[in-house]
Design a protein around this motif. Structure first.
Motif, PDB file in Angstrom:
ATOM      1  N   THR A 268       0.626  -1.307   0.083  1.00  0.00           N
ATOM      2  CA  THR A 268      -0.042   0.011  -0.224  1.00  0.00           C
ATOM      3  C   THR A 268       0.460   1.441   0.330  1.00  0.00           C
ATOM      4  OG1 THR A 268       0.040  -0.269   2.231  1.00  0.00           O
ATOM      5  CG2 THR A 268      -2.067  -1.133   0.879  1.00  0.00           C
ATOM      6  N   GLN A 271       0.273   3.430  -2.753  1.00  0.00           N
ATOM      7  CA  GLN A 271      -1.363   4.370  -2.144  1.00  0.00           C
ATOM      8  C   GLN A 271      -1.517   5.793  -1.902  1.00  0.00           C
ATOM      9  OE1 GLN A 271      -3.979   1.942  -0.686  1.00  0.00           O
ATOM     10  NE2 GLN A 271      -5.554   3.523  -0.084  1.00  0.00           N
ATOM     11  N   HIS A 275      -1.585   9.618  -2.772  1.00  0.00           N
ATOM     12  CA  HIS A 275      -2.110  11.150  -1.322  1.00  0.00           C
ATOM     13  C   HIS A 275      -1.355  11.556  -1.203  1.00  0.00           C
ATOM     14  CE1 HIS A 275      -5.723  11.787   1.261  1.00  0.00           C
ATOM     15  NE2 HIS A 275      -5.014  12.109   1.962  1.00  0.00           N
ATOM     16  N   GLN A 520     -11.984  -0.356  -0.038  1.00  0.00           N
ATOM     17  CA  GLN A 520     -12.072  -0.184  -1.278  1.00  0.00           C
ATOM     18  C   GLN A 520     -13.086  -1.054  -1.409  1.00  0.00           C
ATOM     19  OE1 GLN A 520     -10.392   0.661  -3.173  1.00  0.00           O
ATOM     20  NE2 GLN A 520      -8.855   1.896  -1.084  1.00  0.00           N
TER      21      GLN A 520
END
Length: 979
Positions: A268, A271, A275, A520
């Motif tokens: 992750t 991800q 952000h 998700q």
């Protein structure tokens, strides 16, 4: 707890029965010729049970590929290569169940080089998804001939569960795995893995004074400056463990002034990097082609290498501390030789034991290290070390039953050293990482959290949490949850239920496992879920908290976890200090500050047992809306689930147990059945349904909602608190007495309970009793201020099957009914000693307690379904244990109602009581078959002295004769003059 179910690699050596002179039969010459160490092969008869091809459908993988290999069976093998594949459990499965007994697994493996003696792989056998390690063995490249398959033997004793045989790869060398063959061993034996007793704290020092030392940084944790506008991004996911460690320690030094380096270690991490860009906290991210290029780019940041000793894992922790204070990089001997950089310290051969290494660090490095944060980190965990190096944090590890058996380990000596260190630190500071690295690896979650709590420290779970040196530098203007929608109207015929999703106190759950995946799911938002969140996340990962808050919908509220600003057991908090209350209040004040910063108004807590401990939350946190205690159900009756505490703040104890080995269908049916069983008879009703994040998914939670039907209304946790508060306002008075009471025939009945004023004005009330002869009420009348509660005692001779208690206030009558179950004096197998007054306590139906053997069946004369163990059909073991509920300190009479239902001799059952978890034992009664007439119910007694807190009642069945157990009853023993 064990609560943190993160995947780990075991480095523990399994011990095999060594007997070179004993015969091995059942293995062909070709197999024997490939055994790596024939002297370590257990003797006996080998029978092949199963053979799994590594590239076949039964074995799973996290990385690698199937390749052609003429030397492999079937012409194919599974291959992993350095820098191409990600280290980890590269082959595991097949989750196979077989007959209990001794087994040997033969792993057919080929190492593609043998550059040094560093670890090549760890093979292990386990059940319960790696929670129960049966045996493991570390393999070094030197154990193999180059480019030739070798069979590596691992012996273990299997009892039950889905068996995995795993190959855990460190990423140093190319590896090919051909197959795993499982043999049953007869006529010989394998020893279980080497084990020692768990670490036992000394209890010293105690009655200590609080260390006063100002915190040199403003927040709970030291924080980085805001990150640079352009971050260098280094992908470490396919790099060997030693290179990852070296680069992550470099990251800590590089990011001290301004975070400039971001590493991809978890799936992750990209991800969160995205952000950062989306929210304009950084402008760009530049990939680094080769991690070693960073050594040239940042050569001015570090002075040289700190070389750890591969034979002493603790040296990795000490090397990390040395790197933090001497501006070094932690390196393996292999890398040190290849890179040719200056060596600041070479720790090889410096110490022979872990405790010596940690004591040296304590005596020599402590003055230069951070005194307001500490880390309990397994030496093989790498991800957090950028932050530990950046902020010069002391790192330690306390061995458990398995890793403590290694020659360099001494769990007791290690825990005693940490008692010294914890006493020298200020109170109300965090412990980072985690004291658990797999079952019996490390002191463990429960003992570790308990030890920290006694010294006024709390755990902020951050095991393998990557890039904290970057994330903690992000400045979020304000962390605010989206406004809550209005609560629904309170309907008098409904049962209101809230889901609480566990383990959001663990930062890696928020950053990698498994909240990001749950979020998700397109089902998120279709029904309300209370998501738990560590208040400390507002400091360490504010950008990630911002991501959750920005994505949350009306059905996604957050509440604090677990127990406050950090994970702790409030009943133990500050136990070692002279002014324990001040330490605990300081913890609650910190909790209030950081809950407010994260916009959290309710809290999920654990192991808060004493009422005064729970009420203190409401007293010290003025904005607190509700408390949601417990990690799964601990209460015994619906009466105990919900009640108000100080300021009438609602307390919702959990229901919901999540059996680890249950199938999906079993989980669905078990949760639904428990909700229905614990639904109170009165309406409206209010329930907190605990969800274990590791075993739950959103489709399953939606199925639970559907199965329960329209009588059960699922609401947000804050709405549950609002609705219950409305209900209390309408009730004015809340009466709480037992729902069921056991009465001994011929003896007076004494009941204890309470009445609470839940109205905003003072109330005068009186108590009336029906169903008791010669009733006595103490006190008969009482005046209660708002939120005030008083204890009531009622005594008399039972005249009916129920007792009705009525509290009358201003012509308003509030009633409560207690069901009375008489214990026939003729069933008492033991003459009860003169014990003083007896006050009925918990009534435990055997079928409601945990068990490992027997089944729930109709048995003549039982109260309901009894627990029945049948000779020849059931395996010996505990027919019941639990309930891990709480009791006040004191002396108790315990009765077990049981019936022998079949012929046999010897011990029928061994009855005992103990503190929750098994030790110490507080009472014991062995029942012989001759003491239990066939087909007749008998009550067997024991007296226990309980120290307070969680307790267990247990029945161990040796299998000598069939037996049924109906219930277990407890009475509090009081001096006669109290009744």
């Amino acid at each position: 707890m064990s609560r943190c179910r993160l995947a780990v690699l075991s480095v523990l050596a399994g011990l095999l029965c060594v007997s070179a002179s004993c015969e091995v039969t059942g293995l062909d010459a070709a197999t024997l010729g490939e055994i790596a160490a024939p002297a370590e092969l257990p003797s006996g008869k080998y029978t092949l049970i199963r053979l799994w091809e590594a590239e076949g459908p039964d074995i799973k993988h996290t990385s690698g590929r199937a390749v052609s290999d003429r030397d492999a069976s079937g012409g194919q093998a599974w291959e992993v290569l350095p820098t191409e594949d990600e280290p980890g459990a590269v082959a595991f499965g097949p989750y196979f169940e077989t007959t209990p007994g001794d087994y040997v697994a033969l792993f057919r493996v080929k190492v593609l080089s043998n550059e040094t003696a560093e670890s090549a792989a760890v093979v292990d056998a386990c059940t319960d998804y790696a929670q129960n390690m049966l045996a493991s063995r570390e393999l070094s490249a030197g154990d193999f001939l180059p480019n030739r398959y070798t069979r590596c033997a691992l012996g273990f004793r299997y009892q039950r569960g889905k068996l995995e045989c795993r190959v855990n790869w460190d990423g140093f060398y190319g590896l090919r795995i051909d197959s795993v063959a499982l043999y049953r061993l007869e006529g010989g034996s394998v020893l279980p893995p080497g084990r020692v007793k768990e670490a036992k704290p000394s209890g010293e020092p105690r009655d200590i004074d609080v260390v006063s030392e100002p915190r040199p940084f403003p927040d709970l944790f030291p924080r980085s400056n805001p990150p640079a506008k352009d971050l260098l991004v280094c992908d470490l996911r396919k790099q060997p463990a030693d290179l990852r460690l070296l680069i992550v320690t470099l990251q800590g030094l590089v990011n001290r002034q301004t975070p400039r380096l971001y590493c991809l270690s978890q799936s992750t991490d990209p991800q969160w990097l995205q952000h950062l860009q989306d929210r304009k906290w950084i402008e760009s991210a530049t990939p680094v082609a080769n991690p070693e290029d960073l050594l040239t780019r940042f050569r001015d940041v570090f002075r040289g290498l700190i070389v750890y000793d591969p034979r002493l894992p603790a040296s990795k922790n000490v090397a990390t501390m040395l790197a933090s204070v001497r501006d070094g990089l932690v390196a393996s001997p292999r890398l040190a030789k290849r890179l040719g950089l200056p060596v600041i310290e070479d720790l090889q051969g410096r110490w022979t034991t872990s405790v010596d290494a940690y004591r040296w660090a304590f005596e020599n490095l402590w003055p230069q290290l951070n005194h307001h944060v500490i880390a309990c980190s397994w030496p093989e965990h790498l991800g957090l070390r950028d932050y530990l190096v950046q902020n010069r944090i002391f790192i330690f590890w306390i061995s458990g039953a398995l890793d403590g058996a290694r020659k360099y380990a001494s769990p007791d000596a290690e825990v005693r050293l940490m008692e010294e260190l914890l006493a020298k630190m200020p109170v109300n500071i965090p412990v980072m990482s985690y004291p658990w690295a797999g079952k019996d690896v490390g002191i463990g979650e429960g003992p570790g959290v308990s030890l920290f709590a006694e010294f006024g420290k709390y755990l902020v779970g951050s095991i393998e949490c990557s890039n904290l040196s970057v994330h903690c530098g992000v400045r979020v203007a304000s962390l605010k949850q989206k406004p809550a929608p209005p609560a629904p109207d309170l309907q008098p015929n409904k049962v209101y239920v809230s889901y609480i999703m566990s383990d959001g106190d663990n930062l890696p759950v928020l950053t990698g496992h498994n909240f990001p995946q749950l979020w998700q799911d397109p089902l998120r938002g279709r029904f309300p879920i209370g998501w738990t969140l560590s208040p400390a996340a507002s400091v360490l990962i504010p950008d990630i908290v911002d991501w959750y808050y920005s994505k949350a919908g009306p059905n996604d509220p957050f509440l604090g976890a677990v127990s406050g600003v950090g994970y702790t057991y409030p009943d133990l908090y500050g136990k070692r200090y002279r002014d324990r209350q001040a330490v605990y209040d300081g913890f609650l004040d910190q909790t209030a500050e950081y809950m407010q910063r994260a916009d959290l108004k309710s809290c999920w807590i654990m192991n808060a047992i004493r009422p005064e401990i729970i009420s203190r939350y409401a007293e010290r946190i003025p904005f607190l809306e509700a408390l949601f205690p417990d990690y799964g159900r601990r209460v015994l009756t619906p009466r105990d689930m919900v009640y108000p505490t100080a300021r009438n703040v609602p307390v919702f104890h959990a229901i919901g147990g999540w059996r680890q080995d249950a199938t999906r269908e079993e989980r669905l049916s078990e949760v639904v059945a428990e909700v229905r069983r614990f639904t109170p008879t009165q309406r409206p009703a209010f329930m907190h349904l605990f969800i274990l994040n590791w075993f739950a998914d959103l489709p399953l939670l939606e199925q639970i909602v559907t199965e329960l039907g329209p009588d059960y209304v699922f609401v947000r946790p804050d709405h549950l608190a609002t609705l219950y508060t409305r209900y209390l306002a309408d009730q004015k008075l809340l009466v709480r007495f037992p729902e069921v009471a056991l009465a001994l025939q011929g003896q007076p009945l004494v009941l204890e309970g309470s009445v609470r004023n839940v109205s905003p004005t003072p109330v005068d009330c009186a108590l009336q009793v029906a169903g008791l002869g010669s009733p006595r009420v103490t006190p008969e009348t009482v005046t209660l201020a708002p939120s005030e509660e008083t204890r009531l005692r009622v005594s008399g001779t039972p005249e009916a099957s129920q007792v009705t208690l009525s509290v009358i206030a201003k012509e308003r009558r509030t009633t409560h009914t207690v069901q009375i179950r008489q214990v026939d004096a003729g069933e008492l197998a033991d003459e009860l000693p003169k014990l003083g007054g007896l006050i009925p306590g918990p009534f435990l139906e055997a079928r409601q307690l945990a068990h490992v053997t027997g089944s729930d069946k109709q048995v003549e004369g039982a109260t309901g379904l009894a627990r029945l163990a049948e000779k020849g059909a059931d395996e010996p073991g505990h027919m019941l244990y639990g309930p891990y509920a709480t009791l006040e300190k004191g002396r108790y009479l315990v009765l077990f109602r049981l019936k022998r239902t079949g012929e046999g001799t010897g011990t029928l059952v061994e009855l005992d009581t103990c503190v929750g978890g098994g030790t110490p034992q507080t009472g014991l009664r062995r029942v012989d078959c001759s003491e239990a007439p066939l087909g007749t119910w008998r009550c067997f007694a024991l007296v226990m002295d309980h120290p307070g807190g969680a307790y267990e009642t247990r029945s161990l069945w040796p299998g000598n004769a069939s037996v049924a157990i109906d219930w277990v009853g407890l009475w509090s023993i009081r001096p006669t003059d109290e009744n």
